[in-house]
Write a protein that holds these residues in place. Structure first.
Motif, PDB file in Angstrom:
ATOM      1  N   ASP A  78       0.817  -1.211   0.000  1.00 38.58           N
ATOM      2  CA  ASP A  78       0.000   0.000   0.000  1.00 38.58           C
ATOM      3  C   ASP A  78       0.850   1.260   0.000  1.00 38.58           C
ATOM      4  O   ASP A  78       2.068   1.224   0.169  1.00 38.58           O
ATOM      5  CB  ASP A  78      -0.957   0.006   1.196  1.00 38.58           C
ATOM      6  N   ASP A  79       0.168   2.364  -0.192  1.00 44.07           N
ATOM      7  CA  ASP A  79       0.794   3.689  -0.153  1.00 44.07           C
ATOM      8  C   ASP A  79       0.323   4.434   1.085  1.00 44.07           C
ATOM      9  O   ASP A  79       0.107   5.627   1.054  1.00 44.07           O
ATOM     10  CB  ASP A  79       0.461   4.476  -1.421  1.00 44.07           C
ATOM     11  N   SER A  83       4.374   4.504   4.353  1.00 45.99           N
ATOM     12  CA  SER A  83       5.170   4.570   3.137  1.00 45.99           C
ATOM     13  C   SER A  83       5.824   5.948   3.059  1.00 45.99           C
ATOM     14  O   SER A  83       6.110   6.572   4.092  1.00 45.99           O
ATOM     15  CB  SER A  83       4.302   4.286   1.908  1.00 45.99           C
ATOM     16  N   LYS A  85       6.618   9.593   0.207  1.00 47.67           N
ATOM     17  CA  LYS A  85       6.552  10.245  -1.095  1.00 47.67           C
ATOM     18  C   LYS A  85       7.925  10.837  -1.394  1.00 47.67           C
ATOM     19  O   LYS A  85       8.635  11.282  -0.494  1.00 47.67           O
ATOM     20  CB  LYS A  85       5.480  11.324  -1.142  1.00 47.67           C
ATOM     21  N   LEU A 196      11.107   1.376  -3.534  1.00 43.57           N
ATOM     22  CA  LEU A 196       9.753   1.932  -3.498  1.00 43.57           C
ATOM     23  C   LEU A 196       9.083   1.792  -4.861  1.00 43.57           C
ATOM     24  O   LEU A 196       9.700   2.057  -5.896  1.00 43.57           O
ATOM     25  CB  LEU A 196       9.841   3.409  -3.107  1.00 43.57           C
ATOM     26  N   ARG A 198       7.039   3.392  -7.386  1.00 44.68           N
ATOM     27  CA  ARG A 198       6.773   4.808  -7.621  1.00 44.68           C
ATOM     28  C   ARG A 198       5.486   5.007  -8.422  1.00 44.68           C
ATOM     29  O   ARG A 198       5.040   4.121  -9.182  1.00 44.68           O
ATOM     30  CB  ARG A 198       7.953   5.432  -8.351  1.00 44.68           C
ATOM     31  N   VAL A 199       4.918   6.201  -8.286  1.00 50.05           N
ATOM     32  CA  VAL A 199       3.666   6.533  -8.973  1.00 50.05           C
ATOM     33  C   VAL A 199       3.811   6.352 -10.482  1.00 50.05           C
ATOM     34  O   VAL A 199       2.938   5.777 -11.140  1.00 50.05           O
ATOM     35  CB  VAL A 199       3.250   7.988  -8.643  1.00 50.05           C
ATOM     36  N   TYR A 297       6.112  -1.358  -0.209  1.00 46.01           N
ATOM     37  CA  TYR A 297       5.793   0.063  -0.131  1.00 46.01           C
ATOM     38  C   TYR A 297       5.524   0.667  -1.505  1.00 46.01           C
ATOM     39  O   TYR A 297       6.319   0.504  -2.433  1.00 46.01           O
ATOM     40  CB  TYR A 297       6.940   0.811   0.548  1.00 46.01           C
ATOM     41  N   VAL A 298       4.403   1.377  -1.604  1.00 50.62           N
ATOM     42  CA  VAL A 298       4.025   2.125  -2.798  1.00 50.62           C
ATOM     43  C   VAL A 298       4.080   3.606  -2.435  1.00 50.62           C
ATOM     44  O   VAL A 298       3.701   4.011  -1.330  1.00 50.62           O
ATOM     45  CB  VAL A 298       2.617   1.738  -3.281  1.00 50.62           C
ATOM     46  N   GLU A 299       4.558   4.414  -3.356  1.00 49.69           N
ATOM     47  CA  GLU A 299       4.714   5.844  -3.089  1.00 49.69           C
ATOM     48  C   GLU A 299       3.387   6.482  -2.723  1.00 49.69           C
ATOM     49  O   GLU A 299       2.348   6.229  -3.339  1.00 49.69           O
ATOM     50  CB  GLU A 299       5.297   6.538  -4.320  1.00 49.69           C
ATOM     51  N   ASN A 300       3.416   7.320  -1.690  1.00 53.16           N
ATOM     52  CA  ASN A 300       2.218   8.071  -1.296  1.00 53.16           C
ATOM     53  C   ASN A 300       1.704   8.900  -2.466  1.00 53.16           C
ATOM     54  O   ASN A 300       2.493   9.433  -3.260  1.00 53.16           O
ATOM     55  CB  ASN A 300       2.530   8.995  -0.122  1.00 53.16           C
ATOM     56  N   ALA A 302      -0.278   7.586  -4.763  1.00 49.64           N
ATOM     57  CA  ALA A 302      -0.539   6.699  -5.899  1.00 49.64           C
ATOM     58  C   ALA A 302      -1.990   6.232  -5.948  1.00 49.64           C
ATOM     59  O   ALA A 302      -2.431   5.672  -6.957  1.00 49.64           O
ATOM     60  CB  ALA A 302       0.384   5.480  -5.829  1.00 49.64           C
TER      61      ALA A 302
END
Length: 486
Positions: A78-79, A83, A85, A196, A198-199, A297-300, A302
């Motif tokens: 998840d973001d 996580s 940005k 990470l 990234r978006v 971890y996914v970038e905040n 996203a």
């Protein structure tokens, strides 16, 4: 990282502002380009372990444990609040000074060994740390190529505060090294940018991400540093509370899905892309969590949700469990491949990663005659001691660090070594090794580019004494020593 890393018990309380020196030495490189390695959009060098695919990896028996009590601890991708940005700092952005949290004398900086205020030369207007307790934020300065990594960053009134600061280069290896062992606010010493999702990668029409992923694991899976090492190469550190762990997987371990894992049976494109990545690149254990079987971890920003339509989906849960059950720690790699499938031996990759100096220049540089703090300063971004303009030679000494405490970095007796000077403005650098009150080795003063070769002394309890001498009649002079095994 919910616990403080192992530097906190060793740092000296002080405040100091650095940055004007390093900011003036920006490299002429376009870090904003959308292609190539070592950029905002594709961090770290092409031969970084984050960007290399293992070839014929051997997977061991150690896997990600299923919780015995907290059965609700399913894997998380998840973001969310824990996580981060990644923010882009550009030429023209204003400087910003970050201070310590209320009650602290400054921001903890493991690289200098001090609490201090941190002045960042360029600060984007849209900086917003993650809302969780860790408060991660990553700022990539596209003028200098430095990633500024903050832990527990918060804006209090009109001031920015943080608990910890570290940095790494966007075109570097993405992990710590003996001279610069903590390069970001993860327990393993890696920056949260590393691994990470990234978006801009989410919808790039590829069936996998082109780098290893960052993974955190709970205490019942991570090793405790007593019965099993708490961290292994390429990690350079672990939590001070690692002894509470009850598992066997160390930070720095790469985990992968076996080649036989059938990703076509997974229920969503998101999961298939992640599983394909775990088969090709795997994931590095970089941190500890408390509430998931594992977390990626996914970038905040996203708007990433592993559950279709944002509703609970038992099939997705079953797929996550299938991935968890399939993950295994990599115990050996035949070789690595880059984007062009060029082969790189595992030994060569490790040597390249360790090519940085074993010698740490950080800590207090004292006037050699008075043993008091003088005008010479340690610049963390250039890893050098710097002298202001002077009309006479200034001599300083550093007793505080020397050889890194990173596991495996102390040379074995009689290892051939080379100590090389990297200086400017006429400065000189010198290294001495002492066994108690006995001088075991002395390089003598060396000018820029000069080196001294020697065998590591076969003596116990060696300590390092570094000496530097300024140049004269120059705006600045600097000195750094690089120690490597020949």
């Amino acid at each position: 990282m919910r616990t403080r890393a192992n530097w906190l018990g060793r740092i000296i309380v002080t405040t100091f502002i650095l940055g004007s020196i390093a900011a003036s030495f920006a490299q002429a490189q376009n870090y904003t380009q959308t292609y190539g390695f070592g950029t905002f959009y594709r961090p770290f060098a092409a031969d970084s372990l984050w960007n290399l695919k293992p070839v014929n990896p051997v997977l061991g028996s150690n896997g990600v444990k299923k919780p015995l009590i907290n059965l609700s601890w399913i894997p998380s991708i998840d973001d969310g609040a824990y996580s981060v940005k990644v923010f882009m700092a550009k030429a023209g952005d204003p400087a910003m000074t970050v201070v310590g949290k209320p009650g602290m004398s400054g921001v903890g900086d493991p690289d200098t060994g001090h609490y201090r205020t941190i002045t960042i030369p360029r600060w984007p207007a849209d900086v917003a740390p993650a809302t969780g307790e860790d408060g991660h934020a990553e700022i990539i300065d596209t003028v200098t190529g430095v990633i500024h990594s903050f832990y527990q960053l918060r804006k209090v009134g009109n001031k920015w505060t943080a608990t910890m600061y570290s940095w790494t280069r966007i075109d570097g290896r993405g992990f710590g090294n003996p001279a610069h062992w903590s390069q970001g606010a993860r327990s393993s010493g890696a920056a949260p940018t590393a691994g990470l999702i990234r978006v801009h990668e989410l919808n790039d029409n590829r069936d996998h991400y082109r780098h290893a992923l960052a993974m955190s694991l709970p205490a019942h899976t991570l090793a405790n540093g007593i019965t099993h090492p708490s961290y292994v190469y390429p990690a350079t550190t672990a939590d001070t509370s690692a002894a509470l762990n009850t598992g066997v997987i160390p930070l720095g371990a790469r985990l992968m899905l076996p080649a036989s894992f059938d990703t076509s049976t997974l229920s969503t494109d998101q999961l298939r892309k992640i599983a394909n990545t775990l088969k090709l690149y795997g994931a590095y254990a970089v941190d500890r969590n408390y509430d998931t079987a594992f977390r990626l971890y996914v970038e905040n920003g996203a708007n990433f949700n592993i559950m279709p339509n944002g509703t609970w989906n038992t099939r997705v849960v079953a797929d996550l469990e299938k991935i968890r059950a399939g993950l295994r720690q990599v115990v050996s790699v035949e070789r690595y491949a880059d984007d062009n499938q060029a082969a790189k031996s595992a030994a060569a990759v490790k040597v390249a990663g360790d090519a940085k100096s074993l010698l740490s220049m950080r800590g207090d540089w004292l006037d050699a005659s008075t043993s008091k703090k003088g005008d010479a300063v340690y610049d963390t971004w250039l890893e050098s001691v710097w002298f202001p303009k002077t009309t006479k030679k200034v001599n300083v000494v550093n007793y505080s660090n020397g050889i890194s405490k990173v596991a495996g970095s102390m040379p074995a007796a009689r290892t051939p070594m080379r100590f090389t000077a990297r200086t400017s403005g006429g400065a000189l650098i010198r290294m001495q090794l002492w066994a108690g009150s006995s001088l075991a080795y002395d390089s003598g003063y060396l000018a820029d580019g000069s080196f001294a070769s020697f065998q590591w002394p076969a003596m116990t309890g060696l300590s390092v004494k570094l000496l530097a001498q300024s140049g004269v009649y120059t705006n600045w002079s600097s000195a750094r020593g690089i120690l490597v095994a020949e």
